[in-house]
Design a protein around this motif. Sequence first.
Motif, PDB file in Angstrom:
ATOM      1  N   GLY A 165       0.815  -1.212   0.000  1.00  0.00           N
ATOM      2  CA  GLY A 165       0.000   0.000   0.000  1.00  0.00           C
ATOM      3  C   GLY A 165       0.843   1.254   0.000  1.00  0.00           C
ATOM      4  O   GLY A 165       2.074   1.200   0.005  1.00  0.00           O
ATOM      5  N   PRO A 166       0.184   2.403   0.011  1.00  0.00           N
ATOM      6  CA  PRO A 166       0.915   3.675  -0.045  1.00  0.00           C
ATOM      7  C   PRO A 166       1.476   4.081   1.311  1.00  0.00           C
ATOM      8  O   PRO A 166       1.001   3.643   2.351  1.00  0.00           O
ATOM      9  N   ILE A 167       2.478   4.923   1.271  1.00  0.00           N
ATOM     10  CA  ILE A 167       2.893   5.668   2.459  1.00  0.00           C
ATOM     11  C   ILE A 167       1.934   6.850   2.555  1.00  0.00           C
ATOM     12  O   ILE A 167       1.850   7.660   1.628  1.00  0.00           O
TER      13      ILE A 167
ATOM     14  N   ALA B 199      -2.797   1.416   4.088  1.00  0.00           N
ATOM     15  CA  ALA B 199      -1.480   2.075   4.150  1.00  0.00           C
ATOM     16  C   ALA B 199      -0.373   1.087   4.519  1.00  0.00           C
ATOM     17  O   ALA B 199      -0.587   0.151   5.302  1.00  0.00           O
ATOM     18  N   ALA B 200       0.804   1.324   3.966  1.00  0.00           N
ATOM     19  CA  ALA B 200       1.988   0.533   4.334  1.00  0.00           C
ATOM     20  C   ALA B 200       2.731   1.205   5.480  1.00  0.00           C
ATOM     21  O   ALA B 200       3.495   0.549   6.202  1.00  0.00           O
ATOM     22  N   ALA B 201       2.513   2.490   5.629  1.00  0.00           N
ATOM     23  CA  ALA B 201       3.141   3.250   6.723  1.00  0.00           C
ATOM     24  C   ALA B 201       2.446   4.596   6.789  1.00  0.00           C
ATOM     25  O   ALA B 201       1.882   5.059   5.791  1.00  0.00           O
ATOM     26  N   PHE B 202       2.492   5.198   7.973  1.00  0.00           N
ATOM     27  CA  PHE B 202       1.924   6.539   8.147  1.00  0.00           C
ATOM     28  C   PHE B 202       3.020   7.509   8.560  1.00  0.00           C
ATOM     29  O   PHE B 202       3.963   7.141   9.272  1.00  0.00           O
TER      30      PHE B 202
ATOM     31  N   VAL C  70       0.720  -0.869  11.103  1.00  0.00           N
ATOM     32  CA  VAL C  70       1.920  -0.587  10.294  1.00  0.00           C
ATOM     33  C   VAL C  70       2.709   0.535  10.966  1.00  0.00           C
ATOM     34  O   VAL C  70       2.189   1.236  11.831  1.00  0.00           O
ATOM     35  N   PRO C  71       3.983   0.713  10.572  1.00  0.00           N
ATOM     36  CA  PRO C  71       4.813   1.721  11.244  1.00  0.00           C
ATOM     37  C   PRO C  71       4.254   3.141  11.102  1.00  0.00           C
ATOM     38  O   PRO C  71       3.711   3.494  10.052  1.00  0.00           O
TER      39      PRO C  71
END
Lengths: 218, 218, 218, 218, 218, 218
Positions: E3-5, E70-73, E92-93
């Motif tokens: 996914g997106p950041i 999301a892959a990260a926030f 996610v991180p």
Amino acid sequence: MTGPIVVINPNSNQAVTDGLDRALASFRLTGGPAIECVTLTEGPFGIESQLHSDQVVLPLVDLIARRSDAAAFIIACYSDPGIDACRSVSPVPVFGIQESGLLTALSRADRIGIVAIAEASEKRHRLYMRRMGVSSRIAGERALNMTVDETARGTGTFTRLQEVGRALISDGAEALVLGCAGMAVHRAPLEQVLGIPVIDPTQAAVSMAMGTVLANQI
Amino acid sequence: MTGPIVVINPNSNQAVTDGLDRALASFRLTGGPAIECVTLTEGPFGIESQLHSDQVVLPLVDLIARRSDAAAFIIACYSDPGIDACRSVSPVPVFGIQESGLLTALSRADRIGIVAIAEASEKRHRLYMRRMGVSSRIAGERALNMTVDETARGTGTFTRLQEVGRALISDGAEALVLGCAGMAVHRAPLEQVLGIPVIDPTQAAVSMAMGTVLANQI
Amino acid sequence: MTGPIVVINPNSNQAVTDGLDRALASFRLTGGPAIECVTLTEGPFGIESQLHSDQVVLPLVDLIARRSDAAAFIIACYSDPGIDACRSVSPVPVFGIQESGLLTALSRADRIGIVAIAEASEKRHRLYMRRMGVSSRIAGERALNMTVDETARGTGTFTRLQEVGRALISDGAEALVLGCAGMAVHRAPLEQVLGIPVIDPTQAAVSMAMGTVLANQI
Amino acid sequence: MTGPIVVINPNSNQAVTDGLDRALASFRLTGGPAIECVTLTEGPFGIESQLHSDQVVLPLVDLIARRSDAAAFIIACYSDPGIDACRSVSPVPVFGIQESGLLTALSRADRIGIVAIAEASEKRHRLYMRRMGVSSRIAGERALNMTVDETARGTGTFTRLQEVGRALISDGAEALVLGCAGMAVHRAPLEQVLGIPVIDPTQAAVSMAMGTVLANQI
Amino acid sequence: MTGPIVVINPNSNQAVTDGLDRALASFRLTGGPAIECVTLTEGPFGIESQLHSDQVVLPLVDLIARRSDAAAFIIACYSDPGIDACRSVSPVPVFGIQESGLLTALSRADRIGIVAIAEASEKRHRLYMRRMGVSSRIAGERALNMTVDETARGTGTFTRLQEVGRALISDGAEALVLGCAGMAVHRAPLEQVLGIPVIDPTQAAVSMAMGTVLANQI
Amino acid sequence: MTGPIVVINPNSNQAVTDGLDRALASFRLTGGPAIECVTLTEGPFGIESQLHSDQVVLPLVDLIARRSDAAAFIIACYSDPGIDACRSVSPVPVFGIQESGLLTALSRADRIGIVAIAEASEKRHRLYMRRMGVSSRIAGERALNMTVDETARGTGTFTRLQEVGRALISDGAEALVLGCAGMAVHRAPLEQVLGIPVIDPTQAAVSMAMGTVLANQI
């Protein structure tokens, strides 16, 4: 019989080694360890950069291997170049003059000021002091901004030492370390003028080395 | 001519003073400063509590005033009793053996272990080390749990020292300080058996004091 | 019934004790602990040096032994003289006003400034704060450079307090501690003028002592 | 006349507020400030997670705005939720019980142990103590691993408190803080059994708040 | 497929979000993670106080819950609002730009200077850095004393950045962090003019997030 | 067009370089910087001692001088050999993998555990972390006690990694750094099994280097 304390000048400037020799004259006592000052001939003429400091590591290690007669070694450059490498190979204690100078100053006062030769070494010293875990005791470091060579003969050196010393006192310093192997001649006069302890780091290291040697003779 | 280094045993046990004297024999060198060990006759027989430590402060100050011939003083009790008061009145350097022992150990290894006589002093030492700003270098402190008197003559002392030393090594200690003025006789054998530097704090303080005296003779 | 909080003025200046007494008037509440201010008659007229501070330790210990009725003791001199000795013998809590003043200030702001009477005590305070482990919260310490006696009656005291307070604010202080037992009368006006919390350390210590006493009555 | 000290229970469990009220009974003295315990009705039934802690921030800010009569506020949850926000809007002092409890414990002993309710809060507390700059004084934190509700009525609570207290003592703790607003009833018995000071953080915060109020009445 | 950041601008000023988008253009690489900049519509127009910072916590938590793709926030406000809450709920991180900016700066130089927008945030940042345990590496923080809005369009911004940057260099800074989400456009020119690394904290956080995503694709 | 990120394996073991190359495959993105892994042919077969670490300093400096096309350098040995020397001569950023790995881990969790290859390097790492000023965030370091070569092919490596990782978690670690350049293949599986972030330090350094390069392209 115990071997000598070998004081290594890691630069190839014999005049610096000769100065070390004179600065240690009174430490040579009958019945005590011999104190031998040697020049690392492979070293640069002066150690004034990180690279100079790294260049002498392996030659220092070689010298230590050759001097299996030594009772202790002293690396007489205020950057303590090669201290970790030398300790990892030496069967006898190795003292760095920055480390010994600072620790000795900590026995004389609470907050310490360091007189560096050149501003460029300030960061190297700061990292080393943080690694030592003594930063809370450091009032500051200020540079003469002279070359090693200039300080060795310059007539203006003592005047500049007083200026920098006074600035460090106003920073909170209650004792000073001379951040260089070649300023011992100014130690006593500076202490006299400023009224606080001034430590020559090579003398400090030799004291510690003598302690090690003498403790082994009990 | 320079005066003597006056090593003060702040307890009134002359046997301890005599032990200090023997532990410093090899530090008396021709041409070097005299080293004189004196007993604080007003002190308790052993300093084993905070109160004992406080009781000797004013007598120490008096002794220092009487000995205006001294080149340096050493307070030879690991609590460094009266160190601040003595420094505030003495015209010459005053060394505490806890401070000197620790600083010297820091020149020999990264993390230090302290062998205390009794658990009761552990807190006093901890506060002192935090005040010194060197806590990040301390691996731990462990007690023999013997009286000063027992350690002085007990045959079991060396066995117990090894046990405690090994425990400190497993805590991470890479050098040890003997946290007492009266265990110098065990220093070398313990170093031999454990394979890491062992520092006698009185010897460490005397080395530093010698350095001060000798530096003044250049 | 619980005993009194005994506030000890360790100097022999009765005017200081009387000032303490007035500064604590509002802390005397019906149903709460009595608050008794006593003078250490053996103390010097003012505690203005390390030696003064050490001289009162044993008399303080004696006073504590005599006052077995106390619910808590407060050593009302900003050097916290004898705090370790008193704690080692007292069966009830002993508060030092430096410690209590600083800890209370830490509950009111992030960075603390200390108004000392004289520059000479700055080093003693610094060592004590480092030992407390709170140095990262200290913005600075600045001295009025007046004697205790002058501050007690001097008309210029408040003007000087404002100057020093403003200098500490520009050092980053967000709350101030009055580093003396005798300036409580200036606390509220100074807080008003400067706009940041100002802590009287004796009041702070009494609050903590009251908390101890009252918690035991639940 | 001065307003009340408003003690806010940020969870909506009235039984916890009632417990606070009882724990503060002896702090209500004639002539002293009123102490009023209020429930944050918008709060969760217990604050047992980071999210719970964040959910009460704005309701706390609103409550503070409504209570313009207060002389001081106390946020009576050991996470000190909303402490920064409340301080940024309140015209009077705001005390967090974690902060007050720890600072008060630091006036009673060198190394502090914290008894948490649940392991999950240990990290939150650790970050807060590091931010406070007092980590060098913390011996450890250990959890009862019970819910707030269980501790409030559980008969096994006191047994578990003793176990955890003893473990903290073996970690080096010389005083304990009860890391929860609802365990005051166990404070005195635990102190009795363990032999070291035990601090109830709400009582500690109220003491500090009383000090602020009373100092303003001089 | 990953996914997106998701880069969250916690204020509701779309111009700031658009600026973030432009500042991250070169970080969007074929085969790499998508980078999506979103506006927290519930946020205030600018986050300029502690209260603003607290107001966005729960909306941020909600946004994170909605964006399960999301892959990260990245929380793109230099106060790192809601970082603890967001991390406690996100699978996610979650990166805060203050934290990422400082850590990245620590990889480029020893001592770091922070350029804040307004003096009011200096204390909030200081507490956060102390909590991070990196204070010994911070040379100082100085404010532009402009509003976020002014910095976003003001023509005087770059001039002021240079002044503040030079002041930080004289404080000892060897790298700078721009303490705001909206100054990326000035990063390269400021680095050019000052001759030391200048870190945009959002770019720093995105680099770290990309590293997390890419490491999962090995 | 920007030059490559040059990842230098300072040992002469080409298998390690090949492993680095594979570990960075997903970091090579269209439009992003090239990532080139090179072997320092002058290096020892493995860097397993202080001396090995010092031997590669000058060859690293030479390599950096030869690669004037690089956009950034990464020294891919966990001792960060020659980092100070390389930085002092390089016109572009130089990243050490220990430093980058630790800083990246600090963005993922509060307390970090380090998995070392051999116990012998633990002290070297500890000194480096103290110098970095991040010691308060380190939960511990534990060694696999395998050679670099063994870890590279040993089937038992993953089992051992889990054991050591679990021990570090019980020490308090909330994220792990793999303290070696050659264990990237185990990163994702270990993270999966242990349930906490696991950082490969070379990937961390490359992320940071990419950030530097990409930020220059805005």
